[in-house]
Design an enzyme around this catalytic site. Structure first.
Site, PDB file in Angstrom:
ATOM      1  N   PHE A   1       0.866  -1.180   0.000  1.00 47.19           N
ATOM      2  CA  PHE A   1       0.000   0.000   0.000  1.00 47.19           C
ATOM      3  C   PHE A   1       0.900   1.227   0.000  1.00 47.19           C
ATOM      4  CE2 PHE A   1      -1.841   3.667   1.912  1.00 47.19           C
ATOM      5  CZ  PHE A   1      -3.197   3.636   1.679  1.00 47.19           C
ATOM      6  N   GLU A   2       0.741   2.092  -0.972  1.00 44.42           N
ATOM      7  CA  GLU A   2       1.459   3.367  -0.950  1.00 44.42           C
ATOM      8  C   GLU A   2       0.587   4.405  -1.626  1.00 44.42           C
ATOM      9  OE1 GLU A   2       5.015   2.666  -3.392  1.00 44.42           O
ATOM     10  OE2 GLU A   2       6.237   2.560  -1.584  1.00 44.42           O
ATOM     11  N   ILE A   3       0.550   5.599  -1.050  1.00 38.76           N
ATOM     12  CA  ILE A   3       0.049   6.753  -1.787  1.00 38.76           C
ATOM     13  C   ILE A   3       1.189   7.754  -1.720  1.00 38.76           C
ATOM     14  CG2 ILE A   3      -1.689   8.578  -1.935  1.00 38.76           C
ATOM     15  CD1 ILE A   3      -3.638   6.777  -0.445  1.00 38.76           C
TER      16      ILE A   3
END
Ligand SMILES: Nc1nc2c(ncn2[C@@H]2O[C@H](COP(=O)(O)OP(=O)(O)OP(=O)(O)O)[C@@H](O)[C@H]2O)c(=O)[nH]1
Ligand SMILES: *[C@@H]1O[C@H](CO)[C@@H](O)[C@H](O)[C@H]1NC(C)=O
Ligand SMILES: *[C@@H]1O[C@H](CO)[C@@H](O)[C@H](O)[C@H]1NC(C)=O
Ligand SMILES: [Mg+2]
Length: 382
Positions: A281-283
């Site tokens: 998960f990365e933003i």
């Protein structure tokens, strides 16, 4: 003499005239008992099962694309996947659409080192009204570079495999880690964006997300965001920290002031505590990776060959990069995003859980488990 057929015709005629009298007398019942319906019921029209006629269009409620304040960020989802990952990808994307994106309409970029097949493209495109693009990764961004000593690399793979290191024997996994570390943001389909949200197959999103996290990133000048952080396996990164120190020593001027060094080191940079943001998960703001600091940092690591001579993961590489080249308050914890990638999950607590109508059990939450690094993140701000 009347034949049986004539009795039937007479009966129908009587029914129809009776019906006409009733429907004139009580117009409210006209629609449900119309001639049309009687015809259908006595089977004169067709033998199609009613469901096959479909639901008339005017019953459908239009989906409502409206981002907050009518604004939208320059952003996309990025999903690296193989054709064989299709069913897992479908699960993740369907949830993303339902929990968040059917309201906001952000596009998707899918990347693969082999062409996506038609089944993949068709089934993915069915899930969303948003733009979907499928990209091919150039060979030079994916395969083991020829300056890597394959004999040395394959010996390592064998040893790690024998020692039971997870994905330790895999070459494709190493290509993937290197690609995610230093190349995905250079792909032409990703280049035209400023922010991305990385999504993996088979993850779970537990909560409705009724605000736009990209706008939070943009408006609050955030560079990197996560939901789960934890310790890396030592066996996969034996010489990573010595390499990072070597880089820092000759590139001090590239580091950002007020950075997040204390998240990754408990002794001011002497040793690595193995904390990293879980990069499935990365933003993030793509400028973090496109900037001079990270570009030189990645090239330095790449030349050392640790993506192949060890098994450096994109999670520690991105995390160390974010910690060195972003300010600590530019690294954001998305507490409202309930998320699971096996075997860990972040479940929002209290008001956040209620507001997001989350379906995860709040008692199952990795945040302050012994293997989590969130307490170190918190401590940076105390
Ligand atoms: N195109 C392509 N994508 C890959 C390859 N290997 C992994 N991926 C993708 O890269 C991402 C990470 O791979 P995963 O297999 O999920 O690795 P992981 O998250 O460390 O481990 P698990 O999820 O526990 O298997 C996912 O989006 C995969 O679909 C590959 O060889 N080719
Ligand atoms: C669509 O979104 C607008 C703006 O948020 C809202 O006012 C309106 O009620 C929504 N309509 C439907 C059908 O959900
Ligand atoms: C989005 O960001 C990219 C990268 O900064 C830029 O090249 C592109 O022009 C931007 N697009 C829009 C529509 O602003
Ligand atoms: Mg995964």
């Amino acid at each position: 003499m009347m034949t049986p057929m004539r009795y039937v015709v007479l009966a129908i005629a009587t029914l129809i005239s009776l019906h006409l009298i009733i429907s004139f007398a009580s117009p409210n019942y006209g629609r449900v008992t119309s001639i049309h319906h009687i015809k259908e019921q006595i089977g004169l029209k067709s033998n199609i099962p009613p469901y096959k006629l479909g639901v008339p269009d005017d019953y459908y409620v239009a989906s409502n694309h409206s981002s907050a304040q009518g604004r939208k960020a320059n952003a996309t989802f990025v999903i690296l996947a193989r054709n064989s990952d299709l069913n897992g990808v479908i699960k993740s994307v369907k949830q993303m659409e339902d929990r968040f994106n059917k309201k906001f309409g952000y596009p998707y970029v899918f990347l693969n080192e082999e062409p996506f097949d038609d089944a993949f493209k068709t089934r993915i495109s069915e899930l969303t009204d948003a733009k979907v693009e499928f990209g091919l990764i150039p060979k030079s961004h994916w395969v083991q570079p020829d300056w890597i000593d394959e004999e040395r690399a394959s010996t390592v793979r064998k040893t790690m495999q024998d020692n039971g290191v997870i994905y330790g024997g895999s070459l494709p996994y190493r290509n993937m880690c290197r690609f995610n570390s230093g190349f995905f943001y250079r792909h032409e389909l990703v280049q035209k964006y400023q922010y991305y949200w990385r999504v993996e197959p088979d993850v779970t999103f537990f909560c409705d997300l009724d605000y736009d996290p990209f706008l939070i990133m943009q408006d609050q000048n955030k560079m990197y965001a996560f939901t789960i952080s934890l310790y890396e396996y030592e066996a996969t990164i034996m010489t990573l920290w010595p390499t990072v120190k070597e880089f820092i020593n000759s590139n001090k001027h590239l580091l950002t002031e007020d950075n997040a060094m204390s998240f990754i080191s408990d002794d001011g940079g002497e040793t690595y505590n193995r904390c990293h943001f879980w990069s499935n998960f990365e933003i993030a703001n793509l400028d973090l990776w496109r900037g001079e600091g990270y570009t030189k940092f990645f090239d330095f690591l790449d030349e050392k060959g640790g993506f192949y001579y060890e098994r450096w993961g994109d999670a520690p590489v991105h995390s160390i990069g974010a910690a060195l080249f972003a300010k600590k308050d530019q690294i954001h914890f998305f507490n409202d995003i309930g998320y699971r990638h096996e075997p860990f999950q972040h479940c929002p607590q209290g008001d956040s859980h209620k507001r997001g109508k989350c379906w995860c059990d709040p008692a199952q939450n990795f945040d302050y488990e012994w293997y989590s690094c969130l307490a170190r993140y918190d401590k940076m701000f105390s």
